[in-house]
Design a protein around this motif. Structure first.
Motif, PDB file in Angstrom:
ATOM      1  N   GLU A   1       0.836  -1.164   0.058  1.00  0.00           N
ATOM      2  CA  GLU A   1       0.048  -0.036  -0.049  1.00  0.00           C
ATOM      3  C   GLU A   1       1.081   1.034   0.124  1.00  0.00           C
ATOM      4  O   GLU A   1       2.036   1.470   0.737  1.00  0.00           O
ATOM      5  CB  GLU A   1      -0.813   0.040   1.163  1.00  0.00           C
ATOM      6  CG  GLU A   1      -1.943  -1.171   1.330  1.00  0.00           C
ATOM      7  CD  GLU A   1      -2.847  -0.908   0.046  1.00  0.00           C
ATOM      8  OE1 GLU A   1      -3.311   0.321  -0.127  1.00  0.00           O
ATOM      9  OE2 GLU A   1      -3.692  -1.834  -0.338  1.00  0.00           O
ATOM     10  N   PRO A   2       0.471   2.538  -0.798  1.00  0.00           N
ATOM     11  CA  PRO A   2       1.163   3.516  -0.939  1.00  0.00           C
ATOM     12  C   PRO A   2       1.659   4.000   0.591  1.00  0.00           C
ATOM     13  O   PRO A   2       2.782   4.385   0.783  1.00  0.00           O
ATOM     14  CB  PRO A   2       0.482   4.546  -1.680  1.00  0.00           C
ATOM     15  CG  PRO A   2      -0.429   3.709  -2.554  1.00  0.00           C
ATOM     16  CD  PRO A   2      -0.529   2.180  -1.696  1.00  0.00           C
ATOM     17  N   ARG A   3       0.562   4.127   1.533  1.00  0.00           N
ATOM     18  CA  ARG A   3       1.114   4.519   2.864  1.00  0.00           C
ATOM     19  C   ARG A   3       2.251   3.709   3.498  1.00  0.00           C
ATOM     20  O   ARG A   3       3.202   4.130   4.182  1.00  0.00           O
ATOM     21  CB  ARG A   3      -0.073   4.537   3.603  1.00  0.00           C
ATOM     22  CG  ARG A   3       0.163   5.079   5.299  1.00  0.00           C
ATOM     23  CD  ARG A   3      -1.237   4.740   6.076  1.00  0.00           C
ATOM     24  NE  ARG A   3      -2.299   5.607   5.571  1.00  0.00           N
ATOM     25  CZ  ARG A   3      -2.171   6.862   6.300  1.00  0.00           C
ATOM     26  NH1 ARG A   3      -1.318   7.452   7.071  1.00  0.00           N
ATOM     27  NH2 ARG A   3      -3.261   7.840   5.834  1.00  0.00           N
TER      28      ARG A   3
ATOM     29  N   ASP B   1       1.536   6.747 -10.701  1.00  0.00           N
ATOM     30  CA  ASP B   1       0.226   7.100 -10.003  1.00  0.00           C
ATOM     31  C   ASP B   1       0.355   6.470  -8.609  1.00  0.00           C
ATOM     32  O   ASP B   1       0.159   7.046  -7.447  1.00  0.00           O
ATOM     33  CB  ASP B   1      -0.987   6.246 -10.603  1.00  0.00           C
ATOM     34  CG  ASP B   1      -0.725   4.708 -10.788  1.00  0.00           C
ATOM     35  OD1 ASP B   1       0.371   4.168 -10.836  1.00  0.00           O
ATOM     36  OD2 ASP B   1      -1.816   3.921 -11.029  1.00  0.00           O
ATOM     37  N   MET B   2       1.149   5.232  -8.301  1.00  0.00           N
ATOM     38  CA  MET B   2       1.605   4.902  -6.952  1.00  0.00           C
ATOM     39  C   MET B   2       2.623   5.935  -6.196  1.00  0.00           C
ATOM     40  O   MET B   2       2.265   6.313  -5.102  1.00  0.00           O
ATOM     41  CB  MET B   2       2.073   3.736  -7.139  1.00  0.00           C
ATOM     42  CG  MET B   2       2.262   3.027  -5.785  1.00  0.00           C
ATOM     43  SD  MET B   2       3.078   1.146  -5.834  1.00  0.00           S
ATOM     44  CE  MET B   2       3.068   0.892  -3.951  1.00  0.00           C
TER      45      MET B   2
ATOM     46  N   GLU C   1       0.897   9.120  -5.022  1.00  0.00           N
ATOM     47  CA  GLU C   1      -0.017   8.512  -3.837  1.00  0.00           C
ATOM     48  C   GLU C   1       1.083   8.524  -2.712  1.00  0.00           C
ATOM     49  O   GLU C   1       0.947   9.026  -1.426  1.00  0.00           O
ATOM     50  CB  GLU C   1      -0.697   7.348  -3.944  1.00  0.00           C
ATOM     51  CG  GLU C   1      -1.746   7.191  -2.721  1.00  0.00           C
ATOM     52  CD  GLU C   1      -2.691   6.045  -2.907  1.00  0.00           C
ATOM     53  OE1 GLU C   1      -3.433   5.771  -1.935  1.00  0.00           O
ATOM     54  OE2 GLU C   1      -2.913   5.585  -4.216  1.00  0.00           O
TER      55      GLU C   1
ATOM     56  N   THR D   1       2.129  11.801  -1.084  1.00  0.00           N
ATOM     57  CA  THR D   1       1.100  12.506  -0.538  1.00  0.00           C
ATOM     58  C   THR D   1       1.142  12.531   0.916  1.00  0.00           C
ATOM     59  O   THR D   1       0.703  13.303   1.706  1.00  0.00           O
ATOM     60  CB  THR D   1      -0.196  12.417  -1.072  1.00  0.00           C
ATOM     61  OG1 THR D   1      -0.475  11.073  -0.853  1.00  0.00           O
ATOM     62  CG2 THR D   1      -0.623  12.609  -2.483  1.00  0.00           C
ATOM     63  N   TYR D   2       1.942  11.519   1.411  1.00  0.00           N
ATOM     64  CA  TYR D   2       2.124  10.983   2.983  1.00  0.00           C
ATOM     65  C   TYR D   2       3.268  11.808   3.567  1.00  0.00           C
ATOM     66  O   TYR D   2       3.565  11.731   4.666  1.00  0.00           O
ATOM     67  CB  TYR D   2       2.181   9.609   3.071  1.00  0.00           C
ATOM     68  CG  TYR D   2       0.922   8.803   2.666  1.00  0.00           C
ATOM     69  CD1 TYR D   2      -0.286   8.951   3.522  1.00  0.00           C
ATOM     70  CD2 TYR D   2       1.096   8.091   1.757  1.00  0.00           C
ATOM     71  CE1 TYR D   2      -1.437   8.269   3.296  1.00  0.00           C
ATOM     72  CE2 TYR D   2      -0.297   7.400   1.148  1.00  0.00           C
ATOM     73  CZ  TYR D   2      -1.594   7.232   1.989  1.00  0.00           C
ATOM     74  OH  TYR D   2      -2.591   6.811   1.807  1.00  0.00           O
TER      75      TYR D   2
ATOM     76  N   TYR E   1      -0.700  12.724 -11.466  1.00  0.00           N
ATOM     77  CA  TYR E   1      -1.530  11.945 -10.772  1.00  0.00           C
ATOM     78  C   TYR E   1      -1.715  12.565  -9.406  1.00  0.00           C
ATOM     79  O   TYR E   1      -2.585  11.973  -8.569  1.00  0.00           O
ATOM     80  CB  TYR E   1      -0.960  10.554 -10.348  1.00  0.00           C
ATOM     81  CG  TYR E   1      -1.113   9.649 -11.573  1.00  0.00           C
ATOM     82  CD1 TYR E   1      -2.297   9.069 -11.939  1.00  0.00           C
ATOM     83  CD2 TYR E   1       0.206   9.780 -12.493  1.00  0.00           C
ATOM     84  CE1 TYR E   1      -2.209   8.155 -12.914  1.00  0.00           C
ATOM     85  CE2 TYR E   1      -0.070   8.515 -13.643  1.00  0.00           C
ATOM     86  CZ  TYR E   1      -1.176   8.034 -13.934  1.00  0.00           C
ATOM     87  OH  TYR E   1      -1.208   7.142 -14.946  1.00  0.00           O
ATOM     88  N   LEU E   2      -1.262  13.631  -8.961  1.00  0.00           N
ATOM     89  CA  LEU E   2      -1.501  14.602  -7.868  1.00  0.00           C
ATOM     90  C   LEU E   2      -2.707  15.342  -7.789  1.00  0.00           C
ATOM     91  O   LEU E   2      -3.300  15.601  -8.847  1.00  0.00           O
ATOM     92  CB  LEU E   2      -0.444  15.375  -7.558  1.00  0.00           C
ATOM     93  CG  LEU E   2       1.037  14.800  -7.244  1.00  0.00           C
ATOM     94  CD1 LEU E   2       2.116  15.838  -6.924  1.00  0.00           C
ATOM     95  CD2 LEU E   2       1.296  14.025  -5.853  1.00  0.00           C
ATOM     96  N   GLU E   3      -3.210  15.412  -6.612  1.00  0.00           N
ATOM     97  CA  GLU E   3      -4.331  16.277  -6.533  1.00  0.00           C
ATOM     98  C   GLU E   3      -4.055  17.551  -7.121  1.00  0.00           C
ATOM     99  O   GLU E   3      -2.966  18.159  -6.947  1.00  0.00           O
ATOM    100  CB  GLU E   3      -4.839  16.488  -5.034  1.00  0.00           C
ATOM    101  CG  GLU E   3      -5.422  15.262  -4.386  1.00  0.00           C
ATOM    102  CD  GLU E   3      -6.905  14.799  -4.785  1.00  0.00           C
ATOM    103  OE1 GLU E   3      -7.501  15.884  -5.260  1.00  0.00           O
ATOM    104  OE2 GLU E   3      -7.329  13.778  -4.534  1.00  0.00           O
TER     105      GLU E   3
ATOM    106  N   THR F   1      -6.621   8.957 -15.855  1.00  0.00           N
ATOM    107  CA  THR F   1      -5.773   7.904 -15.442  1.00  0.00           C
ATOM    108  C   THR F   1      -6.302   6.763 -16.443  1.00  0.00           C
ATOM    109  O   THR F   1      -5.364   5.844 -17.070  1.00  0.00           O
ATOM    110  CB  THR F   1      -6.411   7.428 -13.946  1.00  0.00           C
ATOM    111  OG1 THR F   1      -5.832   8.211 -12.928  1.00  0.00           O
ATOM    112  CG2 THR F   1      -5.738   5.945 -13.765  1.00  0.00           C
TER     113      THR F   1
END
Length: 339
Positions: A120-122, A146-147, A150, A153-154, A212-214, A317
């Motif tokens: 998981e990305p997190r 894309d991964m 994500e 972003t953490y 892929y970022l917000e 995407t």
């Protein structure tokens, strides 16, 4: 051919793959899936789960197509290495195929970097959170865009900016550096001293991740990069593909894209779109479908900007996935020039 068979929808390549794997049995299907990457497994798995009724004629068609393909390209057991290499390159692209070929043909094991793609990305962010920024950049550059988007972003804004600047500056990574990174990840490194330099990172990779970022995060980072290096920010923006660029995709590509998008997502995405995009969409639909979509747009109440951006990101995407598979050609900033 009976009328009932004729009315059945044409099977996509993904449907055929799902039917083929379901027809093999659990152990044989598992043996194939273990050679696929995370995204391929997810896509094929979703297609398998989505199959409700598979008719005998469809199974026969899929098996017949497979036998014809194998018969045309190679004799079983003769020239198989070349066939596997070509097949993987066509299916996954050169970068992904190269990471799999040696493990399949030489019996190598999965490297620590490859293992991260299944997490998981997190969790990936937690693994690299306290590593040196250059190691963080190598990991981010190695992941699918894309991964990677994500994962970053953490991190807080300062770390995101540092990592993306380092990714943009990356070109190749020495085998010794990759080996050391895999040791840090406590995984066996495939290939050892025979491994060649790995191409990763660069401005194009940075642009792919930014896509892929917000939107708010993307704008914030671009502005920060512009403050530090205006030339670099311009190069990154030139390689990015944004929703407005869909107006430059050819009609055939738009029609193929529309077949993959749900009506609900399309309506929300178009609420915040320019007229050029709306016109492009309307003209590539049947008159009846276009009229219904326009009616739905007019009837749709106010929509949050965040919902519009999320819907547009979802469509982008899908568009990038189709472009990677060679099904459409993207125009605009992120498009590749045609000759």
């Amino acid at each position: 051919m009976s009328e009932e068979v004729a009315k059945r929808p044409k099977l996509s390549k993904l449907d055929k793959a799902a039917i083929f794997l379901l027809s093999l049995g659990e152990s044989d299907a598992a043996a194939i899936l273990k050679h696929m990457g995370p995204k391929e497994v997810q896509r094929v798995g979703s297609a398998m789960a989505g199959l409700r009724t598979v008719h005998r004629e469809q199974v026969q068609q899929v098996m017949g197509d497979f036998i014809d393909t194998v018969g045309d390209q190679t004799g079983l057991g003769v020239g198989a290495d070349g066939y596997i290499r070509t097949m993987l390159t066509q299916a996954l692209g050169e970068d992904k195929a190269n990471s799999l070929v040696d493990r399949i043909l030489l019996g190598g094991s999965t490297s620590g970097l490859d293992s991260l793609k299944w997490m998981e990305p997190r969790a990936v962010a937690d693994v690299i959170r306290f590593e040196h920024p250059q190691i963080q950049a190598i990991v981010v550059a190695y992941l699918d865009p894309d991964m990677a988007a994500e994962v970053i972003t953490y991190f807080d804004h300062k770390v995101r900016l540092d990592v993306l600047l380092r990714v943009a500056a990356l070109n190749t990574v020495q085998p010794s550096a990759l080996k050391e990174l895999n040791e840090i990840l406590e995984k066996q490194f495939a290939g050892n001293s025979n491994t060649t330099r790995a191409n990763m990172g660069g401005i194009k990779r940075t642009a792919d991740i930014m896509n892929y970022l917000e939107s708010s995060t993307e704008s914030q980072l671009i502005e920060a990069i512009r403050d530090m290096d205006e030339d670099l920010s311009s190069k990154i923006e030139d390689l990015m593909f944004v929703f407005d660029n869909l107006a430059e995709v050819d009609d055939r590509g738009i029609q193929a894209l529309l077949r993959e998008i749900s009506s609900d997502v399309l309506i929300i995405a178009l609420k915040g779109a320019d007229e050029a995009i709306k016109d492009k969409i309307f003209k590539n639909m049947s008159k009846r479908a276009s009229e219904l979509l326009q009616d739905d747009l007019e009837a749709k109440g106010p929509v949050r900007i965040s919902e519009v951006e999320a819907a547009q990101k979802e469509i982008l995407t899908i568009a990038r996935r189709m472009a990677d598979a060679g099904e459409i050609v993207l125009g605009g900033k992120g498009g590749e020039e045609m000759i």
